[in-house]
Enzyme design. Structure first.
Site, PDB file in Angstrom:
ATOM      1  N   GLY A   1       0.804  -1.227   0.000  1.00 41.76           N
ATOM      2  CA  GLY A   1       0.000   0.000   0.000  1.00 41.76           C
ATOM      3  C   GLY A   1       0.828   1.263   0.000  1.00 41.76           C
TER       4      GLY A   1
ATOM      5  N   ALA B   1       3.115   2.964  -5.146  1.00 45.54           N
ATOM      6  CA  ALA B   1       2.776   2.105  -6.293  1.00 45.54           C
ATOM      7  C   ALA B   1       1.440   1.417  -6.071  1.00 45.54           C
ATOM      8  CB  ALA B   1       3.880   1.077  -6.517  1.00 45.54           C
TER       9      ALA B   1
ATOM     10  N   ALA C   1       9.971  13.936  -5.989  1.00 45.74           N
ATOM     11  CA  ALA C   1       9.963  14.795  -7.175  1.00 45.74           C
ATOM     12  C   ALA C   1       9.401  13.979  -8.328  1.00 45.74           C
ATOM     13  CB  ALA C   1      11.361  15.270  -7.487  1.00 45.74           C
TER      14      ALA C   1
ATOM     15  N   LYS D   1       7.410  22.071  -9.866  1.00 42.06           N
ATOM     16  CA  LYS D   1       8.742  21.735 -10.370  1.00 42.06           C
ATOM     17  C   LYS D   1       8.810  22.047 -11.862  1.00 42.06           C
ATOM     18  CE  LYS D   1      11.701  17.734 -11.075  1.00 42.06           C
ATOM     19  NZ  LYS D   1      11.762  16.266 -11.022  1.00 42.06           N
TER      20      LYS D   1
ATOM     21  N   LEU E   1       8.845  -0.533  -6.922  1.00 39.28           N
ATOM     22  CA  LEU E   1      10.148  -1.088  -6.549  1.00 39.28           C
ATOM     23  C   LEU E   1      10.203  -2.597  -6.722  1.00 39.28           C
ATOM     24  CD1 LEU E   1      10.749   1.026  -3.317  1.00 39.28           C
ATOM     25  CD2 LEU E   1      11.619   1.445  -5.618  1.00 39.28           C
TER      26      LEU E   1
ATOM     27  N   THR F   1      12.313   9.499 -11.968  1.00 38.59           N
ATOM     28  CA  THR F   1      11.585   8.589 -12.856  1.00 38.59           C
ATOM     29  C   THR F   1      10.780   7.520 -12.119  1.00 38.59           C
ATOM     30  OG1 THR F   1      13.662   7.376 -13.083  1.00 38.59           O
ATOM     31  CG2 THR F   1      13.055   8.844 -14.878  1.00 38.59           C
TER      32      THR F   1
ATOM     33  N   ILE G   1       8.128   7.492 -10.011  1.00 38.35           N
ATOM     34  CA  ILE G   1       6.664   7.541 -10.138  1.00 38.35           C
ATOM     35  C   ILE G   1       6.243   7.436 -11.596  1.00 38.35           C
ATOM     36  CG2 ILE G   1       4.672   9.099  -9.866  1.00 38.35           C
ATOM     37  CD1 ILE G   1       5.670   9.750  -7.106  1.00 38.35           C
TER      38      ILE G   1
ATOM     39  N   GLY H   1       9.262   6.170 -25.208  1.00 32.97           N
ATOM     40  CA  GLY H   1      10.252   6.286 -24.143  1.00 32.97           C
ATOM     41  C   GLY H   1      10.186   7.695 -23.611  1.00 32.97           C
TER      42      GLY H   1
END
Lengths: 505, 322
Positions: A15, A18, A53, A81, A333, A344, A346, A434
């Site tokens: 939880g 991701a 970020a 950002k 992960l 990168t 998220i 990509g």
């Protein structure tokens, strides 16, 4: 008619960011088709909270879920950002911003940077020709203009937010759309006779059955690795950083609309300004620096009072050999890890969810969906890997053993070719799919002193005086436009400030 | 910087068909310098079979406009929504339209209409996509007319050149796109048979890459390498379409994967530098009787009655879809 696809009951394990992104995405977009989502998590297990970020793509994800942007920003104590500032990468003392936007305007099909290259001695830094860079340096921000003829439409933006607040925010959203949550630790993973995953057993004896399992259990990969033994592609020989230490601290100075990544002796350090604090971390290669030294360097560079004890993380850069294996998809992960140098993490979660939704069959052979999913995700991972590696090898630094090692690295052939081509004549190899496209490669090349020997010869067809005047006119126009924007702090205060009573949460 | 600039003074384009003339005009327009000549030299023998018309896709029109050529005004030019690959008609647009966010191809698969008995070409697109079919003679005449103004000169066979551009298919084995001082463009770099209608398209795409990689120094190695890499990338989907339409079946694993993904997911796989629309791939897959079995789960949100009505609406021959 093909075989009826069996995936109607989706079970998500984990939880964190991701897990709840996946739950919210699937429930919102596939719930109407009768796809039921269950999420298993344990409050005893902390979340890594990756990706403070982000990249601009997350705005589309939130929008698709129907999330109000300002509500989200206030809830996650988010700031804006416009890019990432890279400090000390090309040489000690260097600084450049990799912006979310292009440089200048192409002319007659010739890239802007060729014009800039020709007149570089008078034109100044190429950064002066990027609105998001100029605005970031001035600490200013407003959302891009809808008028595509305006220079104020030439950028995008992302968020810097409290990742530990994003998952709970999404949880409320997901549960409102029918996601069932089970609290508990997994004590067993059960497989069918043909080897697929059948169910999870929780430590209190409950069983959670499903048709498709999404492994968001973090680095360990409880299903994808512990149960299915999928295997892992280790990319540490290219990207040797394998540890991180993170700590929040109090703010000092103005609220900057960009993330900072400062190269260190054996890795790099992040600085992410949020509304209520600054996130800091030191990513390093344990072969070149001890944990104590890494923490010491981080502590000594904090801009304000430390707000928590430093947290140490270990990781192995790379990805699972198959991100979709049998009836299990690894997202976050559990699927792989690339250091957060270009924010990168998220994005990769988001892409994993997007492709899963695109390939979610009502009927058809699921092994074909898995093969296509893996093809697309492999492409994403590999292209990001090459781009991250570029930061380490496009450098003149030799001041530590780590940087000397990076300079002696044997690069993937694809990256060698790309760099040689740019050095020779300023051409950037292109691809359609990509993450990082031409402007990103340009930012890092030029920011790290990889300057082409030649510009495109076609630039010579333009009269020097006119071309130069146009260039300098554009520079002034961008500066004036950026200066006209409100300060980042003022914009946040007006639209999405976190209420004071929730700032310290 | 100027000391290292390239020393190209004499470029010769070999050929006599539309590919050769377009190549000469584009090079004269985009890369010719004051000290350079662009000659067109008729090939000693031409392998190119003259087609009645040249297919000009929407994305090719801009390049012609930049040469001062408005193809829509050429005598005999007409809009077409498909092109011919052997006996197969390849439609440019996707058939039908989405319903409640579900794409038409998934509705067909879910409803059982995507059978071998029917082709996707039996359904009209909601949003047609057009190309121009231009009579070969008027097209060639138009190119010849603008060539001298663009700076193209004609040369006798055998005239010397720093660089020779080959534009017509070569006999024998496949050639690298750029070898030594010979560059292959269009059909010479990407030979096509079943999809020969795309020949001028390959010329346009390879010319865009040639202009972008045109030598800027006397050292051509990296330019050659990059042009070759780019043309190879462009050629791949063209080759895949040829394989797909061949009765011999797919040789390349990615073509086999494309077919499987279509059959099991009703999805057109995204690949880099794909020159074809999703509609064209669907047409080709359907023409070769690759039957859809799989569909997206969201197709299950639609009732059979509304799917049927939607399909009927786009069926050619029905009142609404005609």
């Amino acid at each position: 008619m093909g075989p009826v696809h069996p995936y109607k009951r989706v079970v998500i394990l984990g939880g964190g960011t991701a897990g709840w992104m996946t739950a919210a995405g699937l429930a919102t977009l596939l719930g109407p088709a009768g796809v039921h989502v269950t999420l298993v998590e344990s409050e005893e297990i902390g979340i890594v909270g990756v990706g403070e970020a982000t990249l601009p793509h997350i705005r589309f994800f939130n929008e698709t879920l129907g999330i109000d942007e300002y509500e989200f920003m206030a809830a996650t104590r988010a700031t804006v950002k416009l890019g990432i500032e890279f400090v000390d990468w090309g040489r000690l003392g260097d600084s450049y911003i990799h912006p979310f936007g292009d440089y200048g305007i192409p002319n007659d099909g010739i890239g802007f940077h060729h014009f800039w290259r020709k007149f570089a001695s008078e034109a100044g830094s190429i950064s002066d020709y990027s609105l998001p860079v100029v605005a970031a340096r001035l600490g200013r921000f407003a959302p891009p203009s809808d008028n595509t003829r305006s220079v104020l439409s030439t950028y995008r933006f992302a968020y810097q937010f409290d990742a530990t607040a994003y998952a709970p925010f999404l949880r409320a959203h997901a549960e409102a759309r029918g996601v069932m949550r089970h609290e508990g630790r997994v004590s067993g993973v059960h497989r069918t006779d043909d080897g697929d995953i059948a169910s999870l057993t929780l430590d209190d004896g409950r069983t959670v059955e499903g048709d498709l399992f999404i492994d968001c259990s973090g680095f360990r990969g409880l299903i994808i690795e512990d149960a299915l033994e999928t295997g892992y592609e280790n990319w540490q020989h290219w990207l040797p950083c394998d540890r991180a230490v993170a700590v929040p601290c109090e703010h000092a100075g103005p609220l900057l609309p960009y993330t900072r990544a400062t190269a260190r002796g054996a890795g790099w350090q992040w600085r992410i300004p949020l509304q209520h604090r600054t996130g800091n971390g030191h990513v390093y290669a344990s072969g070149f620096l001890s944990a104590d030294e890494a923490e010491g360097q981080l502590r000594s560079s904090l801009e304000g009072r430390m707000l928590a004890e430093p947290r140490h993380l270990r990781f192995t850069t790379g990805k699972r050999r198959k991100l979709w294996n049998r009836n299990c998809v690894a997202i976050g992960l559990a699927g792989g890890f690339l250091e957060p140098l270009e924010s990168t993490s998220i994005y990769l979660i988001q892409q994993g969810i997007t492709y899963l939704i695109e390939m979610f069959q009502g009927a058809g052979d699921p092994t074909v969906a898995a093969a296509e999913y893996n093809r697309m995700m492999d492409l994403e991972f590999e292209r990001i890997r090459d781009f991250l590696l570029l930061h380490y090898v496009a450098t003149e630094r030799t001041d530590t053993e780590f940087w000397r090692y990076m300079r002696s690295l044997k690069l993937p052939e694809s990256l060698q070719e790309k760099m040689a081509l740019f050095r020779s004549n300023g051409r950037v190899q292109r691809y359609d799919h990509g993450l990082f496209l031409e402007a990103s490669w340009l930012a890092v090349y030029l920011g790290q002193r990889v300057v082409p020997k030649q510009y495109d010869q076609r630039v010579d067809q333009f009269a020097d005086d006119q071309a130069k005047a146009k260039l300098l006119g554009l520079k002034k126009h961008i500066f004036d436009a950026a200066s006209s924007l409100p300060t980042h702090e003022a914009w946040i205060a007006k639209h999405c400030a976190t209420p004071p009573d929730r700032l310290s949460a | 910087m100027s000391a290292a600039r390239n020393t190209l003074t004499h470029v010769t384009v070999l050929g006599s068909g539309p590919s050769a003339w377009l190549t000469a005009c584009v090079l004269a327009r985009f890369v010719k310098t004051r000290d350079m000549t662009i000659d067109l030299q008729a090939a000693a023998s031409s392998d190119s079979a003259a087609a009645d018309s040249v297919l000009i896709r929407y994305e090719m029109i801009q390049l012609h406009r930049s040469l001062g050529l408005d193809l829509t005004k050429l005598p005999g030019a007409k809009q077409v929504n498909r092109w011919q690959a052997g006996t197969h008609g390849i439609q440019l647009a996707k058939p039908g339209a989405p319903l409640k966010g579900v794409d038409f191809e998934h509705i067909l698969a879910r409803s059982g209409h995507a059978t071998a008995a029917r082709s996707l070409l039996d359904y009209a697109p909601a949003t047609p996509v057009y190309a121009l079919a231009v009579p070969s003679t008027s097209y060639l005449e138009a190119l010849k007319r603008i060539a001298p103004h663009a700076g193209v000169t004609t040369a006798q066979p055998g005239a010397s050149a720093n660089l020779t551009i080959i534009t017509e298919p070569q006999r024998g084995s496949m050639h690298d796109a750029w070898t030594d001082d010979r560059i292959h463009v269009g059909p010479a770099a990407i030979p096509l048979s079943a999809t020969a209608a795309m020949s001028q398209y390959t010329t346009v795409l390879s010319l865009i890459e040639l202009v972008a990689t045109w030598p800027t120094t006397a050292q051509w190695d990296l330019d050659r390498q990059e042009y070759t890499r780019r043309v190879k990338a462009i050629a791949t989907p063209f080759r895949h379409m040829e394989e797909l339409l061949s009765t011999a079946g797919p040789q390349d694993p990615l073509v086999a994967h494309r077919i499987r993904v279509w059959e099991e997911l009703s999805r057109i796989i995204p690949v880099d530098h794909d020159p074809y629309t999703a509609g064209e791939w669907m047409s080709a897959l359907s023409a070769m009787r690759h039957q859809q079995r799989g569909y997206h789960v969201m197709a299950e949100t639609l009732s059979h009655a509304e799917m049927q009505a939607h399909i009927t609406h786009f069926s050619k021959g029905s009142q609404a879809g005609a």
